[in-house]
Design an enzyme around this catalytic site. Structure first.
Site, PDB file in Angstrom:
ATOM      1  N   HIS A  81     -10.302  -6.102  -2.178  1.00  0.00           N
ATOM      2  CA  HIS A  81     -11.363  -5.811  -1.210  1.00  0.00           C
ATOM      3  C   HIS A  81     -12.452  -5.063  -1.978  1.00  0.00           C
ATOM      4  O   HIS A  81     -12.356  -3.852  -2.197  1.00  0.00           O
ATOM      5  CB  HIS A  81     -10.836  -4.928  -0.072  1.00  0.00           C
ATOM      6  CG  HIS A  81      -9.829  -5.607   0.798  1.00  0.00           C
ATOM      7  ND1 HIS A  81     -10.162  -6.658   1.638  1.00  0.00           N
ATOM      8  CD2 HIS A  81      -8.497  -5.403   0.965  1.00  0.00           C
ATOM      9  CE1 HIS A  81      -9.069  -7.063   2.292  1.00  0.00           C
ATOM     10  NE2 HIS A  81      -8.054  -6.315   1.895  1.00  0.00           N
ATOM     11  N   GLU A 104       0.808  -1.237   0.000  1.00  0.00           N
ATOM     12  CA  GLU A 104       0.000   0.000   0.000  1.00  0.00           C
ATOM     13  C   GLU A 104       0.834   1.276   0.000  1.00  0.00           C
ATOM     14  O   GLU A 104       0.630   2.160   0.832  1.00  0.00           O
ATOM     15  CB  GLU A 104      -0.959  -0.020   1.203  1.00  0.00           C
ATOM     16  CG  GLU A 104      -1.879  -1.223   1.188  1.00  0.00           C
ATOM     17  CD  GLU A 104      -2.741  -1.360   2.433  1.00  0.00           C
ATOM     18  OE1 GLU A 104      -2.691  -0.486   3.304  1.00  0.00           O
ATOM     19  OE2 GLU A 104      -3.480  -2.355   2.513  1.00  0.00           O
ATOM     20  N   ASN A 152       2.099  -5.372  -2.986  1.00  0.00           N
ATOM     21  CA  ASN A 152       0.703  -5.710  -2.673  1.00  0.00           C
ATOM     22  C   ASN A 152      -0.088  -4.427  -2.408  1.00  0.00           C
ATOM     23  O   ASN A 152       0.372  -3.563  -1.652  1.00  0.00           O
ATOM     24  CB  ASN A 152       0.711  -6.590  -1.400  1.00  0.00           C
ATOM     25  CG  ASN A 152      -0.623  -7.205  -1.066  1.00  0.00           C
ATOM     26  OD1 ASN A 152      -1.247  -7.836  -1.909  1.00  0.00           O
ATOM     27  ND2 ASN A 152      -1.067  -7.034   0.169  1.00  0.00           N
ATOM     28  N   ASP A 189     -12.302 -10.133  -0.463  1.00  0.00           N
ATOM     29  CA  ASP A 189     -13.590 -10.159   0.226  1.00  0.00           C
ATOM     30  C   ASP A 189     -14.513  -9.198  -0.507  1.00  0.00           C
ATOM     31  O   ASP A 189     -14.056  -8.301  -1.213  1.00  0.00           O
ATOM     32  CB  ASP A 189     -13.509  -9.870   1.738  1.00  0.00           C
ATOM     33  CG  ASP A 189     -12.790  -8.601   2.127  1.00  0.00           C
ATOM     34  OD1 ASP A 189     -12.689  -7.668   1.311  1.00  0.00           O
ATOM     35  OD2 ASP A 189     -12.325  -8.521   3.290  1.00  0.00           O
ATOM     36  N   GLU A 229      -6.254 -10.810  -0.954  1.00  0.00           N
ATOM     37  CA  GLU A 229      -7.081 -10.514   0.239  1.00  0.00           C
ATOM     38  C   GLU A 229      -8.556 -10.402  -0.149  1.00  0.00           C
ATOM     39  O   GLU A 229      -9.249  -9.469   0.261  1.00  0.00           O
ATOM     40  CB  GLU A 229      -6.624  -9.196   0.886  1.00  0.00           C
ATOM     41  CG  GLU A 229      -5.159  -9.146   1.255  1.00  0.00           C
ATOM     42  CD  GLU A 229      -4.714  -7.878   1.968  1.00  0.00           C
ATOM     43  OE1 GLU A 229      -5.586  -7.092   2.424  1.00  0.00           O
ATOM     44  OE2 GLU A 229      -3.491  -7.663   2.059  1.00  0.00           O
TER      45      GLU A 229
HETATM   46  O1  G3I Z   1      -4.139  -7.363  19.187  1.00  0.00           O
HETATM   47  C1  G3I Z   1      -4.899  -6.265  19.701  1.00  0.00           C
HETATM   48  C2  G3I Z   1      -5.493  -6.606  21.025  1.00  0.00           C
HETATM   49  O2  G3I Z   1      -4.454  -6.802  21.956  1.00  0.00           O
HETATM   50  C3  G3I Z   1      -6.424  -5.481  21.466  1.00  0.00           C
HETATM   51  O3  G3I Z   1      -7.035  -5.817  22.650  1.00  0.00           O
HETATM   52  C4  G3I Z   1      -7.479  -5.200  20.400  1.00  0.00           C
HETATM   53  C5  G3I Z   1      -8.369  -4.037  20.757  1.00  0.00           C
HETATM   54  O4  G3I Z   1      -8.797  -3.333  19.627  1.00  0.00           O
HETATM   55  O5  G3I Z   1      -6.828  -4.911  19.193  1.00  0.00           O
HETATM   56  C6  G3I Z   1      -6.013  -5.951  18.733  1.00  0.00           C
HETATM   57  O6  G3I Z   1      -5.400  -5.552  17.543  1.00  0.00           O
HETATM   58  C7  G3I Z   1      -6.230  -5.528  16.383  1.00  0.00           C
HETATM   59  C8  G3I Z   1      -5.563  -6.386  15.325  1.00  0.00           C
HETATM   60  O7  G3I Z   1      -6.276  -6.290  14.107  1.00  0.00           O
HETATM   61  C9  G3I Z   1      -5.490  -7.854  15.743  1.00  0.00           C
HETATM   62  O8  G3I Z   1      -6.771  -8.372  15.917  1.00  0.00           O
HETATM   63  C10 G3I Z   1      -6.337  -4.097  15.906  1.00  0.00           C
HETATM   64  O9  G3I Z   1      -7.097  -3.335  16.823  1.00  0.00           O
HETATM   65  C11 G3I Z   1      -6.991  -4.049  14.541  1.00  0.00           C
HETATM   66  O10 G3I Z   1      -6.903  -2.721  14.036  1.00  0.00           O
HETATM   67  C12 G3I Z   1      -6.292  -4.996  13.588  1.00  0.00           C
HETATM   68  O11 G3I Z   1      -6.957  -4.927  12.329  1.00  0.00           O
HETATM   69  C13 G3I Z   1      -6.290  -5.537  11.237  1.00  0.00           C
HETATM   70  C14 G3I Z   1      -5.979  -4.466  10.186  1.00  0.00           C
HETATM   71  O12 G3I Z   1      -5.369  -5.077   9.062  1.00  0.00           O
HETATM   72  C15 G3I Z   1      -5.053  -3.389  10.733  1.00  0.00           C
HETATM   73  O13 G3I Z   1      -4.657  -2.497   9.755  1.00  0.00           O
HETATM   74  C16 G3I Z   1      -7.225  -6.577  10.631  1.00  0.00           C
HETATM   75  O14 G3I Z   1      -7.418  -7.640  11.577  1.00  0.00           O
HETATM   76  C17 G3I Z   1      -6.625  -7.120   9.333  1.00  0.00           C
HETATM   77  O15 G3I Z   1      -7.576  -7.916   8.683  1.00  0.00           O
HETATM   78  C18 G3I Z   1      -6.267  -5.953   8.412  1.00  0.00           C
HETATM   79  O16 G3I Z   1      -5.668  -6.507   7.257  1.00  0.00           O
HETATM   80  C19 G3I Z   1      -5.304  -5.560   6.242  1.00  0.00           C
HETATM   81  C20 G3I Z   1      -4.082  -6.117   5.536  1.00  0.00           C
HETATM   82  O17 G3I Z   1      -3.057  -6.385   6.477  1.00  0.00           O
HETATM   83  C21 G3I Z   1      -3.577  -5.168   4.462  1.00  0.00           C
HETATM   84  N1  G3I Z   1      -4.650  -4.836   3.526  1.00  0.00           N
HETATM   85  C22 G3I Z   1      -5.883  -4.347   4.137  1.00  0.00           C
HETATM   86  C23 G3I Z   1      -6.398  -5.350   5.174  1.00  0.00           C
HETATM   87  C24 G3I Z   1      -7.717  -4.906   5.748  1.00  0.00           C
HETATM   88  O18 G3I Z   1      -7.562  -3.694   6.449  1.00  0.00           O
END
Ligand code: G3I
Length: 390
Positions: free
Chosen positions: A259, A174, A223, A290, A288
């Protein structure tokens, strides 16, 4: 395997990047959801994909692997896996100098046990960086030279740790400006995103070189999202990629995140776009996938209307068809399994239903659509490392 499942997975995470896109969706006539072609094809997605040498993958949360039903489904249905979050820097090195390899190692081990390949995600990205790093840059305690050295060490440590176990690395994620950001300005590498802002655009090439040095056999990918259609962003990325390849930068593949949303039209020229990157000598991958839509409630995540359900199904078919039509498209990865654990509802209010299995881990009509396309395709067999097996 049986699809009679009652498990509800954990709630979705709130996230990341604005996904996007293009033209308004065409109006679709209301029609009932298509009946699942259940029973026509008993084979798993991974077995059906193997007929064309296509790896079918999913993003996985290693924590979720503690659940036997989730494990079984991922083992049965997929021939590659991506760590949804566990190979990101904030997880790998939450405290400077202290690496936390455990969650990612568990996924790599799971993949090995189940004869799956691993897509490594991600080496250079502006999101999910550890606080010690971003704060150090913000308060000036980490200067430019040190930042470059820290990044280099991170790439060597991470790629080195997993050496020989990663099929594809998403090396740069990105980095380009989106169509709507550019207006009349030229599209290209985004000047304000963390790494380019602090280290300049040449850092993108350096990271590919370091990753290649650390594991010469891994296939290295750029990516991004909103590059599926032919438009300003994908055109700029195409020109940049040509220049990088001409300069000998070791880029081996282009990852199209995919996406999508029923709010927008299906990406125009998707197949042609995949093909033009492949014609540069690259592999291409849908990394990715969806397809979100408006839903009646966060709990059930049913599409609001039959027309939206139908539109999602059309989009799912078109994504897998576009990949199959391009022989260099070696991998098709969905961004999670169940609607209950998708990132979408946490980020796009009122939207969801973006995956192939519902919140009870039941396959949805779109699962059977993808299955049918894979079962009936006469696509050319993919070649190269990782192709041709299930
Ligand atoms: O691990 C912490 C946890 O300790 C905490 O209690 C909780 C509270 O919010 O957050 C947890 O972290 C979260 C993390 O996912 C793990 O679950 C973050 O808040 C959350 O923001 C994070 O989101 C991820 C996101 O990337 C972050 O940018 C999504 O799961 C994940 O699907 C998403 O994936 C991205 C790709 O890497 C790149 N392309 C876009 C895609 C969708 O955004």
């Amino acid at each position: 395997m049986s699809f009679r499942r009652t498990l509800v997975l954990g709630t979705a995470s709130v996230v990341g990047v604005a996904t996007l896109i293009l033209a308004p969706a065409p109006a679709l006539a209301a029609q009932p959801p298509s009946a699942p072609a259940s029973g026509q094809h008993d084979d798993s997605l991974r077995d059906l994909g193997a007929k064309s040498g296509l790896r079918i993958g999913t993003a996985v949360s290693p924590a979720g692997l503690a659940d036997p039903e989730y494990r079984e489904l991922i083992a049965d249905q997929f021939s590659s896996v991506t760590a949804e979050n566990e190979m990101k820097w904030e997880t790998l090195e939450p405290v400077r100098g202290q690496y936390n390899w455990g969650p990612a190692d568990r996924l790599v081990e799971f993949a090995k046990q189940n004869h799956q390949l691993v897509r490594g995600h991600v080496l250079l990205w502006q999101n999910q960086l550890p606080a010690w790093l971003t704060q150090g840059v913000a308060d000036g305690s980490i200067d430019k030279d040190e930042l470059r050295e820290i990044l280099k060490q991170h790439v060597y440590n991470t790629v080195g740790h997993f050496k020989g176990k990663i099929w594809h690395w998403d090396v740069v994620n990105e980095a380009f400006t989106d169509d709507w950001e550019t207006g009349s300005a030229p599209s290209g590498v985004h000047p304000e995103r963390f790494w380019v802002k602090h280290l300049g655009p040449e850092i993108l090439s350096d990271v590919f070189r370091w990753a290649h040095d650390a594991d010469p056999k891994a296939k290295l990918y750029y990516n991004d999202y909103a590059i599926e259609h032919i438009g300003q962003k994908s055109n700029a990325l195409y020109e940049w990629t040509k220049q990088q390849l001409a300069a000998g930068v070791p880029i081996h593949g282009m990852g199209f995140q995919t996406h999508l949303s029923t709010e927008y039209g299906f990406p125009g020229g998707f197949q042609r776009n995949l093909q033009r990157f492949a014609d540069l000598g690259l592999d291409v991958a849908l990394t990715e996938v969806d397809i979100r839509t408006f839903v009646d409630s966060p709990e059930t995540q049913e599409p609001l209307t039959p027309a939206l359900q139908q539109q999602q199904e059309d989009y799912w078919r078109q994504t897998i068809e576009a990949c199959l039509a391009v022989r260099e498209c070696v991998s098709y990865t969905v961004w999670g399994v169940s609607d209950a654990q998708s990132w979408v509802p946490g980020w796009f209010q009122g939207m969801g239903s973006a995956l192939l299995w519902d919140e009870h881990l039941q396959p949805k009509p779109q699962y059977f659509d993808v299955q049918e396309v894979l079962a009936t395709t006469d696509a050319e067999h993919r070649t190269g490392w990782g192709a041709g097996r299930n």
